[in-house]
Design a protein around this motif. Structure first.
Motif, PDB file in Angstrom:
ATOM      1  N   SER A  80      -6.768  15.029   2.097  1.00 56.64           N
ATOM      2  CA  SER A  80      -6.559  16.280   2.846  1.00 56.64           C
ATOM      3  C   SER A  80      -5.110  16.516   3.245  1.00 56.64           C
ATOM      4  CB  SER A  80      -7.408  16.249   4.125  1.00 56.64           C
ATOM      5  OG  SER A  80      -6.932  15.225   4.985  1.00 56.64           O
ATOM      6  N   GLY A  81      -4.285  15.455   3.228  1.00 57.26           N
ATOM      7  CA  GLY A  81      -2.915  15.562   3.714  1.00 57.26           C
ATOM      8  C   GLY A  81      -2.803  15.495   5.231  1.00 57.26           C
ATOM      9  N   GLU A  82      -3.947  15.377   5.909  1.00 57.28           N
ATOM     10  CA  GLU A  82      -3.965  15.302   7.383  1.00 57.28           C
ATOM     11  C   GLU A  82      -3.164  14.124   7.900  1.00 57.28           C
ATOM     12  OE1 GLU A  82      -6.873  16.325  10.174  1.00 57.28           O
ATOM     13  OE2 GLU A  82      -5.858  18.113   9.398  1.00 57.28           O
ATOM     14  N   LYS A  83      -2.443  14.346   8.991  1.00 59.94           N
ATOM     15  CA  LYS A  83      -1.701  13.261   9.634  1.00 59.94           C
ATOM     16  C   LYS A  83      -2.670  12.386  10.432  1.00 59.94           C
ATOM     17  CE  LYS A  83       2.251  16.353  10.163  1.00 59.94           C
ATOM     18  NZ  LYS A  83       2.696  16.164   8.790  1.00 59.94           N
ATOM     19  N   MET A  84      -2.466  11.060  10.340  1.00 57.29           N
ATOM     20  CA  MET A  84      -3.358  10.105  11.007  1.00 57.29           C
ATOM     21  C   MET A  84      -2.542   9.157  11.888  1.00 57.29           C
ATOM     22  SD  MET A  84      -5.589   9.149   7.609  1.00 57.29           S
ATOM     23  CE  MET A  84      -7.026   8.516   8.466  1.00 57.29           C
ATOM     24  N   ASP A  85      -1.465   9.644  12.488  1.00 60.11           N
ATOM     25  CA  ASP A  85      -0.513   8.775  13.189  1.00 60.11           C
ATOM     26  C   ASP A  85       0.004   9.466  14.442  1.00 60.11           C
ATOM     27  OD1 ASP A  85       1.760  10.551  12.518  1.00 60.11           O
ATOM     28  OD2 ASP A  85       1.146  10.011  10.478  1.00 60.11           O
ATOM     29  N   LYS A  86       1.055   8.890  15.031  1.00 59.49           N
ATOM     30  CA  LYS A  86       1.557   9.368  16.311  1.00 59.49           C
ATOM     31  C   LYS A  86       2.083  10.804  16.266  1.00 59.49           C
ATOM     32  CE  LYS A  86       4.899   7.766  19.505  1.00 59.49           C
ATOM     33  NZ  LYS A  86       5.627   6.614  20.042  1.00 59.49           N
ATOM     34  N   THR A 124       4.032   3.416  14.903  1.00 59.29           N
ATOM     35  CA  THR A 124       5.317   3.064  14.279  1.00 59.29           C
ATOM     36  C   THR A 124       5.371   3.429  12.793  1.00 59.29           C
ATOM     37  OG1 THR A 124       4.554   0.832  13.744  1.00 59.29           O
ATOM     38  CG2 THR A 124       5.606   1.126  15.899  1.00 59.29           C
ATOM     39  N   SER A 125       4.394   4.237  12.360  1.00 61.13           N
ATOM     40  CA  SER A 125       4.385   4.623  10.943  1.00 61.13           C
ATOM     41  C   SER A 125       3.867   6.050  10.806  1.00 61.13           C
ATOM     42  CB  SER A 125       3.478   3.676  10.154  1.00 61.13           C
ATOM     43  OG  SER A 125       2.176   3.706  10.670  1.00 61.13           O
ATOM     44  N   ARG A 126       4.077   6.615   9.649  1.00 61.22           N
ATOM     45  CA  ARG A 126       3.428   7.899   9.325  1.00 61.22           C
ATOM     46  C   ARG A 126       2.413   7.638   8.221  1.00 61.22           C
ATOM     47  NH1 ARG A 126       8.582  10.259  10.753  1.00 61.22           N
ATOM     48  NH2 ARG A 126       8.171  11.630  12.516  1.00 61.22           N
ATOM     49  N   LEU A 127       1.189   8.051   8.489  1.00 61.04           N
ATOM     50  CA  LEU A 127       0.073   7.793   7.594  1.00 61.04           C
ATOM     51  C   LEU A 127      -0.636   9.110   7.343  1.00 61.04           C
ATOM     52  CD1 LEU A 127      -1.215   4.682   9.620  1.00 61.04           C
ATOM     53  CD2 LEU A 127       0.166   4.609   7.530  1.00 61.04           C
ATOM     54  N   TRP A 128      -0.688   9.533   6.087  1.00 60.02           N
ATOM     55  CA  TRP A 128      -1.330  10.815   5.757  1.00 60.02           C
ATOM     56  C   TRP A 128      -2.559  10.557   4.902  1.00 60.02           C
ATOM     57  CZ3 TRP A 128       3.436  14.220   3.879  1.00 60.02           C
ATOM     58  CH2 TRP A 128       4.314  14.394   4.961  1.00 60.02           C
ATOM     59  N   ASP A 129      -3.652  11.234   5.239  1.00 63.80           N
ATOM     60  CA  ASP A 129      -4.855  11.122   4.413  1.00 63.80           C
ATOM     61  C   ASP A 129      -4.542  11.656   3.018  1.00 63.80           C
ATOM     62  OD1 ASP A 129      -7.890  10.728   4.296  1.00 63.80           O
ATOM     63  OD2 ASP A 129      -7.620  12.752   3.506  1.00 63.80           O
ATOM     64  N   MET A 130      -4.850  10.869   1.994  1.00 68.08           N
ATOM     65  CA  MET A 130      -4.475  11.243   0.623  1.00 68.08           C
ATOM     66  C   MET A 130      -5.222  12.477   0.137  1.00 68.08           C
ATOM     67  SD  MET A 130      -3.980   7.772  -1.508  1.00 68.08           S
ATOM     68  CE  MET A 130      -2.354   7.018  -1.625  1.00 68.08           C
ATOM     69  N   PHE A 166      -2.692   0.580   1.985  1.00 66.01           N
ATOM     70  CA  PHE A 166      -3.103   1.882   2.523  1.00 66.01           C
ATOM     71  C   PHE A 166      -3.682   2.765   1.403  1.00 66.01           C
ATOM     72  CE2 PHE A 166      -0.323   0.811   6.236  1.00 66.01           C
ATOM     73  CZ  PHE A 166      -1.265   1.025   7.226  1.00 66.01           C
ATOM     74  N   ALA A 167      -3.065   2.714   0.226  1.00 69.02           N
ATOM     75  CA  ALA A 167      -3.537   3.558  -0.880  1.00 69.02           C
ATOM     76  C   ALA A 167      -4.985   3.220  -1.240  1.00 69.02           C
ATOM     77  CB  ALA A 167      -2.632   3.393  -2.100  1.00 69.02           C
ATOM     78  N   ARG A 168      -5.313   1.926  -1.199  1.00 69.16           N
ATOM     79  CA  ARG A 168      -6.688   1.487  -1.490  1.00 69.16           C
ATOM     80  C   ARG A 168      -7.683   2.129  -0.542  1.00 69.16           C
ATOM     81  NH1 ARG A 168      -7.198  -4.426  -0.650  1.00 69.16           N
ATOM     82  NH2 ARG A 168      -4.981  -4.773  -1.026  1.00 69.16           N
ATOM     83  N   HIS A 169      -7.210   2.542   0.635  1.00 69.67           N
ATOM     84  CA  HIS A 169      -8.089   3.153   1.625  1.00 69.67           C
ATOM     85  C   HIS A 169      -7.801   4.637   1.804  1.00 69.67           C
ATOM     86  CE1 HIS A 169      -8.282  -1.201   2.498  1.00 69.67           C
ATOM     87  NE2 HIS A 169      -9.558  -0.913   2.675  1.00 69.67           N
ATOM     88  N   GLY A 170      -7.186   5.223   0.774  1.00 70.53           N
ATOM     89  CA  GLY A 170      -6.999   6.678   0.773  1.00 70.53           C
ATOM     90  C   GLY A 170      -5.934   7.176   1.730  1.00 70.53           C
ATOM     91  N   ILE A 171      -4.963   6.312   2.055  1.00 73.31           N
ATOM     92  CA  ILE A 171      -3.911   6.702   3.001  1.00 73.31           C
ATOM     93  C   ILE A 171      -2.540   6.587   2.338  1.00 73.31           C
ATOM     94  CG2 ILE A 171      -2.776   6.099   5.192  1.00 73.31           C
ATOM     95  CD1 ILE A 171      -5.520   5.093   6.204  1.00 73.31           C
ATOM     96  N   ARG A 172      -1.728   7.636   2.514  1.00 73.93           N
ATOM     97  CA  ARG A 172      -0.369   7.650   1.962  1.00 73.93           C
ATOM     98  C   ARG A 172       0.592   7.129   3.033  1.00 73.93           C
ATOM     99  NH1 ARG A 172       2.534  13.247  -0.007  1.00 73.93           N
ATOM    100  NH2 ARG A 172       4.048  12.336  -1.448  1.00 73.93           N
ATOM    101  N   LEU A 173       1.314   6.056   2.694  1.00 76.39           N
ATOM    102  CA  LEU A 173       2.292   5.473   3.635  1.00 76.39           C
ATOM    103  C   LEU A 173       3.597   6.262   3.491  1.00 76.39           C
ATOM    104  CD1 LEU A 173       3.120   3.295   5.699  1.00 76.39           C
ATOM    105  CD2 LEU A 173       3.784   1.863   3.753  1.00 76.39           C
ATOM    106  N   VAL A 174       3.835   7.140   4.443  1.00 77.19           N
ATOM    107  CA  VAL A 174       4.999   8.041   4.390  1.00 77.19           C
ATOM    108  C   VAL A 174       6.270   7.316   4.820  1.00 77.19           C
ATOM    109  CG1 VAL A 174       5.981  10.133   5.433  1.00 77.19           C
ATOM    110  CG2 VAL A 174       3.586  10.086   4.676  1.00 77.19           C
ATOM    111  N   ASP A 175       6.236   6.727   6.003  1.00 82.00           N
ATOM    112  CA  ASP A 175       7.378   5.934   6.488  1.00 82.00           C
ATOM    113  C   ASP A 175       6.897   4.994   7.587  1.00 82.00           C
ATOM    114  OD1 ASP A 175       7.263   7.439   8.914  1.00 82.00           O
ATOM    115  OD2 ASP A 175       8.673   8.920   8.125  1.00 82.00           O
ATOM    116  N   PHE A 176       7.742   4.060   7.967  1.00 74.89           N
ATOM    117  CA  PHE A 176       7.389   3.140   9.056  1.00 74.89           C
ATOM    118  C   PHE A 176       8.647   2.466   9.575  1.00 74.89           C
ATOM    119  CE2 PHE A 176       7.829  -0.779   6.549  1.00 74.89           C
ATOM    120  CZ  PHE A 176       7.651  -0.329   5.255  1.00 74.89           C
ATOM    121  N   LYS A 177       8.498   1.871  10.763  1.00 73.33           N
ATOM    122  CA  LYS A 177       9.607   1.177  11.425  1.00 73.33           C
ATOM    123  C   LYS A 177       9.257  -0.284  11.632  1.00 73.33           C
ATOM    124  CE  LYS A 177       9.763   0.806  15.670  1.00 73.33           C
ATOM    125  NZ  LYS A 177       9.464  -0.244  16.685  1.00 73.33           N
TER     126      LYS A 177
END
Ligand code: UDP
Length: 234
Positions: free
Chosen positions: A205-211, A197-203, A166-177
């Protein structure tokens, strides 16, 4: 391989039997639920996006040495999987404080944790998936000591691999199930890995990209899932 009768319908997926007793078809729906199904809705084409992303992630994890139930993607919404009996324990891995843990501790979301945190929840919708620990898993026989140790170890390996991807694509892996299942006596990674099933934040902007966009009515739900798929699956 021929798709046969419906075995189980969950909130986001349907499982079908096949003419091979060792294989099932996992069908991804657009239905979205949150807060233990108190909030219901549709995320247009979510099933297509989650199937695509889960496929890419399972293939990536397999290359990284993780045993999964994934066999092959069959269609837009269908994935062929090894049939497992699910271990009734949801395994949550956290890298950044968010969601239920932030609420429980009365702290702001976004604090980087000094090490990953693994949590277990007993899979029971009627009880709202109560949090448990490894002793509960052993005491109730939901898995053996070897199995729960293996599951914890696997969850941490998955974490390392997914953080990197995810980091390679500019996404911060916050948590997941994660969910695990037993196939021919062996525990393997099952279910799905997606923005459901995960929390993904744009690195950047910090924008949420998940459920959470659906849970918290933040808008741009479909667009955010699509952006994750675009970045990870190309
Ligand atoms: N999660 C999930 N299914 C559940 C509960 C949680 O996939 O039944 C995921 C959730 O999307 C998040 C992580 O597990 O990525 C941690 O969730 P948390 O405990 O913060 O609970 P939530 O905020 O979802 O109630």
């Amino acid at each position: 391989m021929k798709k046969q009768e419906k075995l189980y319908e969950g909130k986001a997926k349907i499982l079908y039997a096949t003419d091979n007793p060792d294989l099932v078809v996992q069908y991804f729906k657009d239905d979205a639920t949150a807060f233990n199904a108190q909030k219901k809705g549709t995320i247009v084409d979510k099933g297509v996006m989650n199937n695509k992303l889960s496929t890419t992630l399972f293939e990536y994890l397999a290359k990284g040495g993780i045993k999964t139930h994934f066999v092959e993607k069959l269609s837009d919404r269908e994935m062929l999987c090894k049939k497992v009996s699910i271990v009734p324990v949801e395994v949550v891995v956290r890298n950044v404080l968010a969601g239920s843990l932030a609420k429980k501790l009365g702290m702001e979301e976004g604090v980087q944790l000094k090490q990953p945190v693994i949590e277990f929840y007993y899979k029971d919708d009627a009880l709202g998936d109560p949090m448990i620990n490894a002793d509960h898993v052993l005491a109730f026989g939901w898995a053996t000591k070897n199995e729960i140790d293996w599951i914890s170890d696997c969850a941490l390996k998955v974490d390392v691999l997914l953080i990197e991807l995810f980091a390679r694509h500019g996404i911060r892996l916050v948590d997941f199930k994660l969910e695990f299942g037993k196939h021919k006596g062996e525990v393997i990674l099952a279910d799905e890995i997606s923005p459901d099933t995960s929390r993904l934040w744009d690195m950047a902007s910090g924008e949420k990209m998940d459920k959470d966009r659906f849970r918290r009515d933040l808008g741009k739900v479909e667009e955010s899932y699509a952006e994750v798929v675009r970045r990870i699956c190309g």
